[in-house]
Write a protein that holds these residues in place. Structure first.
Motif, PDB file in Angstrom:
ATOM      1  N   PHE A  10     -13.419  -7.363  -6.284  1.00 34.93           N
ATOM      2  CA  PHE A  10     -14.559  -6.486  -6.010  1.00 34.93           C
ATOM      3  C   PHE A  10     -14.525  -5.251  -6.910  1.00 34.93           C
ATOM      4  CE2 PHE A  10     -14.878  -8.283  -1.517  1.00 34.93           C
ATOM      5  CZ  PHE A  10     -16.082  -8.921  -1.742  1.00 34.93           C
ATOM      6  N   LEU A  11     -13.347  -4.673  -7.088  1.00 32.34           N
ATOM      7  CA  LEU A  11     -13.229  -3.482  -7.941  1.00 32.34           C
ATOM      8  C   LEU A  11     -13.540  -3.797  -9.401  1.00 32.34           C
ATOM      9  CD1 LEU A  11     -10.051  -1.736  -6.455  1.00 32.34           C
ATOM     10  CD2 LEU A  11     -12.459  -1.210  -6.016  1.00 32.34           C
ATOM     11  N   VAL A  12     -13.040  -4.928  -9.887  1.00 33.51           N
ATOM     12  CA  VAL A  12     -13.329  -5.326 -11.270  1.00 33.51           C
ATOM     13  C   VAL A  12     -14.831  -5.546 -11.441  1.00 33.51           C
ATOM     14  CG1 VAL A  12     -13.020  -7.157 -12.991  1.00 33.51           C
ATOM     15  CG2 VAL A  12     -11.045  -6.270 -11.737  1.00 33.51           C
ATOM     16  N   ALA A  13     -15.454  -6.243 -10.483  1.00 32.79           N
ATOM     17  CA  ALA A  13     -16.898  -6.486 -10.561  1.00 32.79           C
ATOM     18  C   ALA A  13     -17.669  -5.170 -10.582  1.00 32.79           C
ATOM     19  CB  ALA A  13     -17.357  -7.353  -9.383  1.00 32.79           C
ATOM     20  N   ALA A  14     -17.281  -4.234  -9.732  1.00 36.75           N
ATOM     21  CA  ALA A  14     -17.980  -2.945  -9.690  1.00 36.75           C
ATOM     22  C   ALA A  14     -17.812  -2.194 -11.007  1.00 36.75           C
ATOM     23  CB  ALA A  14     -17.458  -2.100  -8.523  1.00 36.75           C
ATOM     24  N   PHE A  15     -16.605  -2.189 -11.535  1.00 36.94           N
ATOM     25  CA  PHE A  15     -16.367  -1.505 -12.805  1.00 36.94           C
ATOM     26  C   PHE A  15     -17.212  -2.110 -13.916  1.00 36.94           C
ATOM     27  CE2 PHE A  15     -14.027  -1.050 -16.809  1.00 36.94           C
ATOM     28  CZ  PHE A  15     -13.986   0.333 -16.900  1.00 36.94           C
ATOM     29  N   LEU A  16     -17.270  -3.448 -13.959  1.00 41.18           N
ATOM     30  CA  LEU A  16     -18.059  -4.107 -15.000  1.00 41.18           C
ATOM     31  C   LEU A  16     -19.551  -3.844 -14.826  1.00 41.18           C
ATOM     32  CD1 LEU A  16     -16.200  -7.531 -15.297  1.00 41.18           C
ATOM     33  CD2 LEU A  16     -16.170  -5.640 -16.935  1.00 41.18           C
ATOM     34  N   GLU A  17     -20.041  -3.924 -13.587  1.00 38.77           N
ATOM     35  CA  GLU A  17     -21.476  -3.700 -13.386  1.00 38.77           C
ATOM     36  C   GLU A  17     -21.864  -2.256 -13.701  1.00 38.77           C
ATOM     37  OE1 GLU A  17     -25.144  -4.327 -10.274  1.00 38.77           O
ATOM     38  OE2 GLU A  17     -23.107  -4.369  -9.471  1.00 38.77           O
TER      39      GLU A  17
END
Length: 108
Positions: A10-17
Motif C-alpha cells: 500500500f505504501l509503495v502504491a501510494a508513493f508511486l501514485e
C-alpha cells in the motif's frame, strides 16, 4: 507477516501514485519539460501494477488503499511541499486510516 507485506505494498502504491501525479503536475502546472510528464506517466503505470500484488479482491484493495493514499498525500505535502497539515487534515487522515485498516485487516 501478511500485514507488514501488504501494508508495504500500500505504501509503495501510494508513493508511486502521488509521485507520478506530482511529476505530471510539475509538467502541466509548473511548466517543466514534457520529459517530466512522461516519467510521471510511467510512474503512474507502475502504480497500477502494485495493487494487483495484494491478496484480496479489487474492491477491498482499492477501498483500503484510499485511506492509505489520503494519509500519504498529507505526509507528501508535509515533506515535499513543506505544508504543515492542520488539525482537520490530521483528524480526517486518522479517520480514513482507521477505516482502511478495518476494511482490509479485520478478521473475516
Amino acid at each position: 507477516m501478511f500485514i507488514f507485506s501488504s501494508f508495504g505494498l500500500f505504501l509503495v502504491a501510494a508513493f508511486l501514485e502521488i509521485g507520478g501525479g506530482y511529476l505530471v503536475w510539475q509538467w502541466l502546472r509548473v511548466r517543466k519539460k514534457i520529459s517530466i510528464g512522461l516519467v510521471g506517466g510511467f510512474v503512474l503505470f507502475l502504480y497500477g501494477i502494485i495493487p494487483t500484488l495484494q491478496p484480496s479482491n479489487f474492491g477491498r484493495v482499492y477501498a483500503a488503499y484510499g485511506g492509505i493514499f489520503v494519509v500519504m498525500a498529507i505526509v507528501w505535502g508535509l515533506i515535499i511541499d513543506k505544508k504543515n497539515p492542520d488539525r482537520f487534515e490530521i483528524i480526517g487522515g486518522a479517520v480514513v486510516l482507521a477505516g482502511a485498516l478495518i476494511i482490509f485487516y479485520a478478521p473475516r
